[in-house]
Write a protein that holds these residues in place. Structure first.
Motif, PDB file in Angstrom:
ATOM      1  N   GLY A 147       0.828  -1.195   0.000  1.00 17.56           N
ATOM      2  CA  GLY A 147       0.000   0.000   0.000  1.00 17.56           C
ATOM      3  C   GLY A 147       0.864   1.246   0.000  1.00 17.56           C
ATOM      4  N   GLY A 148       0.204   2.351  -0.038  1.00 21.12           N
ATOM      5  CA  GLY A 148       0.900   3.625  -0.002  1.00 21.12           C
ATOM      6  C   GLY A 148      -0.096   4.757   0.123  1.00 21.12           C
ATOM      7  N   GLY A 149       0.449   5.930   0.332  1.00 18.15           N
ATOM      8  CA  GLY A 149      -0.426   7.079   0.453  1.00 18.15           C
ATOM      9  C   GLY A 149       0.315   8.310   0.929  1.00 18.15           C
ATOM     10  N   LEU A 150      -0.469   9.231   1.434  1.00 20.68           N
ATOM     11  CA  LEU A 150       0.064  10.520   1.846  1.00 20.68           C
ATOM     12  C   LEU A 150      -0.734  11.038   3.030  1.00 20.68           C
ATOM     13  CD1 LEU A 150       1.957  12.946   1.075  1.00 20.68           C
ATOM     14  CD2 LEU A 150       0.052  13.790  -0.304  1.00 20.68           C
ATOM     15  N   GLU A 151      -0.026  11.580   4.012  1.00 22.72           N
ATOM     16  CA  GLU A 151      -0.668  12.305   5.095  1.00 22.72           C
ATOM     17  C   GLU A 151      -0.254  13.767   4.964  1.00 22.72           C
ATOM     18  OE1 GLU A 151       0.628  10.034   8.537  1.00 22.72           O
ATOM     19  OE2 GLU A 151      -1.347   9.093   8.613  1.00 22.72           O
ATOM     20  N   ILE A 152      -1.237  14.657   5.046  1.00 19.58           N
ATOM     21  CA  ILE A 152      -1.008  16.097   4.881  1.00 19.58           C
ATOM     22  C   ILE A 152      -1.270  16.767   6.225  1.00 19.58           C
ATOM     23  CG2 ILE A 152      -1.688  18.179   3.631  1.00 19.58           C
ATOM     24  CD1 ILE A 152      -2.797  16.165   1.450  1.00 19.58           C
ATOM     25  N   GLU A 153      -0.238  17.417   6.751  1.00 18.79           N
ATOM     26  CA  GLU A 153      -0.350  18.059   8.057  1.00 18.79           C
ATOM     27  C   GLU A 153      -1.151  19.349   7.953  1.00 18.79           C
ATOM     28  OE1 GLU A 153       2.951  18.292  11.225  1.00 18.79           O
ATOM     29  OE2 GLU A 153       3.013  20.205  10.154  1.00 18.79           O
ATOM     30  N   LEU A 154      -2.219  19.448   8.762  1.00 18.13           N
ATOM     31  CA  LEU A 154      -3.055  20.647   8.789  1.00 18.13           C
ATOM     32  C   LEU A 154      -2.811  21.496  10.034  1.00 18.13           C
ATOM     33  CD1 LEU A 154      -6.444  19.139   7.591  1.00 18.13           C
ATOM     34  CD2 LEU A 154      -4.683  20.276   6.224  1.00 18.13           C
ATOM     35  N   LEU A 163      -3.384  15.432  10.919  1.00 15.82           N
ATOM     36  CA  LEU A 163      -3.138  15.208   9.500  1.00 15.82           C
ATOM     37  C   LEU A 163      -4.350  14.567   8.817  1.00 15.82           C
ATOM     38  CD1 LEU A 163      -0.386  13.883  11.217  1.00 15.82           C
ATOM     39  CD2 LEU A 163       0.518  14.507   9.004  1.00 15.82           C
ATOM     40  N   ILE A 164      -4.543  14.899   7.544  1.00 15.42           N
ATOM     41  CA  ILE A 164      -5.506  14.203   6.688  1.00 15.42           C
ATOM     42  C   ILE A 164      -4.772  13.002   6.082  1.00 15.42           C
ATOM     43  CG2 ILE A 164      -6.838  14.339   4.536  1.00 15.42           C
ATOM     44  CD1 ILE A 164      -8.140  15.916   6.703  1.00 15.42           C
ATOM     45  N   HIS A 165      -5.422  11.853   6.059  1.00 12.57           N
ATOM     46  CA  HIS A 165      -4.808  10.614   5.590  1.00 12.57           C
ATOM     47  C   HIS A 165      -5.506  10.150   4.308  1.00 12.57           C
ATOM     48  CE1 HIS A 165      -2.960   6.591   6.243  1.00 12.57           C
ATOM     49  NE2 HIS A 165      -4.028   6.205   5.579  1.00 12.57           N
ATOM     50  N   LEU A 166      -4.717   9.954   3.230  1.00 10.06           N
ATOM     51  CA  LEU A 166      -5.212   9.420   1.959  1.00 10.06           C
ATOM     52  C   LEU A 166      -4.341   8.228   1.594  1.00 10.06           C
ATOM     53  CD1 LEU A 166      -5.276  12.846   0.088  1.00 10.06           C
ATOM     54  CD2 LEU A 166      -7.261  11.676   1.033  1.00 10.06           C
ATOM     55  N   GLY A 167      -4.956   7.096   1.293  1.00  8.24           N
ATOM     56  CA  GLY A 167      -4.135   5.932   0.982  1.00  8.24           C
ATOM     57  C   GLY A 167      -4.925   4.812   0.341  1.00  8.24           C
ATOM     58  N   THR A 202      -9.276 -14.211  -3.276  1.00  6.37           N
ATOM     59  CA  THR A 202      -9.829 -13.194  -2.381  1.00  6.37           C
ATOM     60  C   THR A 202      -9.052 -11.880  -2.456  1.00  6.37           C
ATOM     61  OG1 THR A 202      -8.522 -14.095  -0.549  1.00  6.37           O
ATOM     62  CG2 THR A 202     -10.779 -14.921  -0.813  1.00  6.37           C
ATOM     63  N   ASN A 203      -8.592 -11.517  -3.663  1.00  4.97           N
ATOM     64  CA  ASN A 203      -7.886 -10.248  -3.845  1.00  4.97           C
ATOM     65  C   ASN A 203      -8.840  -9.088  -3.583  1.00  4.97           C
ATOM     66  OD1 ASN A 203      -5.880 -11.948  -4.724  1.00  4.97           O
ATOM     67  ND2 ASN A 203      -6.074 -11.395  -6.866  1.00  4.97           N
ATOM     68  N   VAL A 204      -8.302  -8.002  -3.032  1.00  4.93           N
ATOM     69  CA  VAL A 204      -9.146  -6.845  -2.733  1.00  4.93           C
ATOM     70  C   VAL A 204      -8.316  -5.557  -2.815  1.00  4.93           C
ATOM     71  CG1 VAL A 204      -8.801  -6.983  -0.232  1.00  4.93           C
ATOM     72  CG2 VAL A 204     -10.859  -5.928  -1.108  1.00  4.93           C
ATOM     73  N   LEU A 205      -8.956  -4.493  -3.300  1.00  4.49           N
ATOM     74  CA  LEU A 205      -8.371  -3.152  -3.331  1.00  4.49           C
ATOM     75  C   LEU A 205      -9.133  -2.308  -2.327  1.00  4.49           C
ATOM     76  CD1 LEU A 205      -6.566  -0.946  -4.620  1.00  4.49           C
ATOM     77  CD2 LEU A 205      -8.383  -0.616  -6.311  1.00  4.49           C
ATOM     78  N   ILE A 206      -8.417  -1.667  -1.407  1.00  2.80           N
ATOM     79  CA  ILE A 206      -9.038  -0.877  -0.343  1.00  2.80           C
ATOM     80  C   ILE A 206      -8.541   0.560  -0.436  1.00  2.80           C
ATOM     81  CG2 ILE A 206      -9.285  -0.599   2.148  1.00  2.80           C
ATOM     82  CD1 ILE A 206      -8.591  -3.616   2.381  1.00  2.80           C
ATOM     83  N   TRP A 207      -9.462   1.503  -0.554  1.00  5.97           N
ATOM     84  CA  TRP A 207      -9.133   2.935  -0.514  1.00  5.97           C
ATOM     85  C   TRP A 207      -9.447   3.448   0.878  1.00  5.97           C
ATOM     86  CZ3 TRP A 207      -6.234   4.519  -4.248  1.00  5.97           C
ATOM     87  CH2 TRP A 207      -6.342   3.936  -5.503  1.00  5.97           C
ATOM     88  N   ARG A 208      -8.602   4.359   1.376  1.00  5.95           N
ATOM     89  CA  ARG A 208      -8.800   4.893   2.734  1.00  5.95           C
ATOM     90  C   ARG A 208      -8.716   6.413   2.725  1.00  5.95           C
ATOM     91  NH1 ARG A 208      -4.215   1.782   5.772  1.00  5.95           N
ATOM     92  NH2 ARG A 208      -3.219   3.354   4.555  1.00  5.95           N
ATOM     93  N   PHE A 209      -9.567   7.018   3.522  1.00  7.28           N
ATOM     94  CA  PHE A 209      -9.546   8.457   3.778  1.00  7.28           C
ATOM     95  C   PHE A 209      -9.848   8.630   5.260  1.00  7.28           C
ATOM     96  CE2 PHE A 209     -11.860  12.426   4.397  1.00  7.28           C
ATOM     97  CZ  PHE A 209     -10.920  13.321   3.940  1.00  7.28           C
ATOM     98  N   GLY A 210      -9.043   9.419   5.932  1.00  3.86           N
ATOM     99  CA  GLY A 210      -9.284   9.601   7.358  1.00  3.86           C
ATOM    100  C   GLY A 210      -8.427  10.701   7.938  1.00  3.86           C
ATOM    101  N   VAL A 211      -8.347  10.728   9.245  1.00  4.84           N
ATOM    102  CA  VAL A 211      -7.523  11.701   9.951  1.00  4.84           C
ATOM    103  C   VAL A 211      -6.542  10.948  10.852  1.00  4.84           C
ATOM    104  CG1 VAL A 211      -9.246  13.545   9.872  1.00  4.84           C
ATOM    105  CG2 VAL A 211      -9.251  11.959  11.779  1.00  4.84           C
ATOM    106  N   THR A 212      -5.402  11.570  11.089  1.00  4.36           N
ATOM    107  CA  THR A 212      -4.373  11.016  11.960  1.00  4.36           C
ATOM    108  C   THR A 212      -3.997  12.068  12.981  1.00  4.36           C
ATOM    109  OG1 THR A 212      -3.498   9.683  10.132  1.00  4.36           O
ATOM    110  CG2 THR A 212      -2.062   9.994  12.032  1.00  4.36           C
TER     111      THR A 212
END
Length: 130
Positions: A60-67, A80-84, A117-127
């Protein structure tokens, strides 16, 4: 379905951007549960009809943006906002679908399905770092 994974993450902090890559390994538990409820929505009977376990691994991978940032004597607090996203490969598992349990000549018959049982998971959240 329930799943659990061990996670290894590499995440350098670049001022207000926190990119990350991760690797995962674990498993998934598949089960089919039948519930009979009363008119008052109370469970009268519950049964696990079918279950299986599948190995799971991926990346996996993504980005956290500090607010928000607030330095304190012990450490810096951050919001931080979390996108991954994650792609998890899964071994084959057997499971039931809606309508897979039926009666034939007074006997209960299960129509069992089997697939990867392959799966793709998108995530959006806060950290929060505190």
């Amino acid at each position: 379905m329930a799943m659990g994974h061990l996670l290894m993450r590499l995440q350098p902090g670049l001022d207000r951007l926190w990119p990350f890559v991760e690797g995962l390994i674990g498993g998934r538990y598949f089960y089919t549960r039948t519930t009979i409820e009363s008119e008052q929505q109370r469970e009268i009977a519950v049964s696990n009809n079918y279950e299986d376990v599948a190995l799971s691994y991926g990346y996996g991978g993504g980005l956290e943006i500090e607010l928000y940032r607030k330095p304190t004597p012990k450490r810096t607090q951050r919001f931080l906002i979390h996108l991954g996203g994650r792609y998890l490969y899964g071994s084959e598992a057997e499971y039931l679908r809606k309508g897979s349990i039926r009666r034939e000549n007074g006997r209960v018959v299960y129509d069992v399905y089997r697939s990867r049982t392959n799966v793709l998971i998108w995530r959006f959240g806060v950290t929060f770092h505190f």
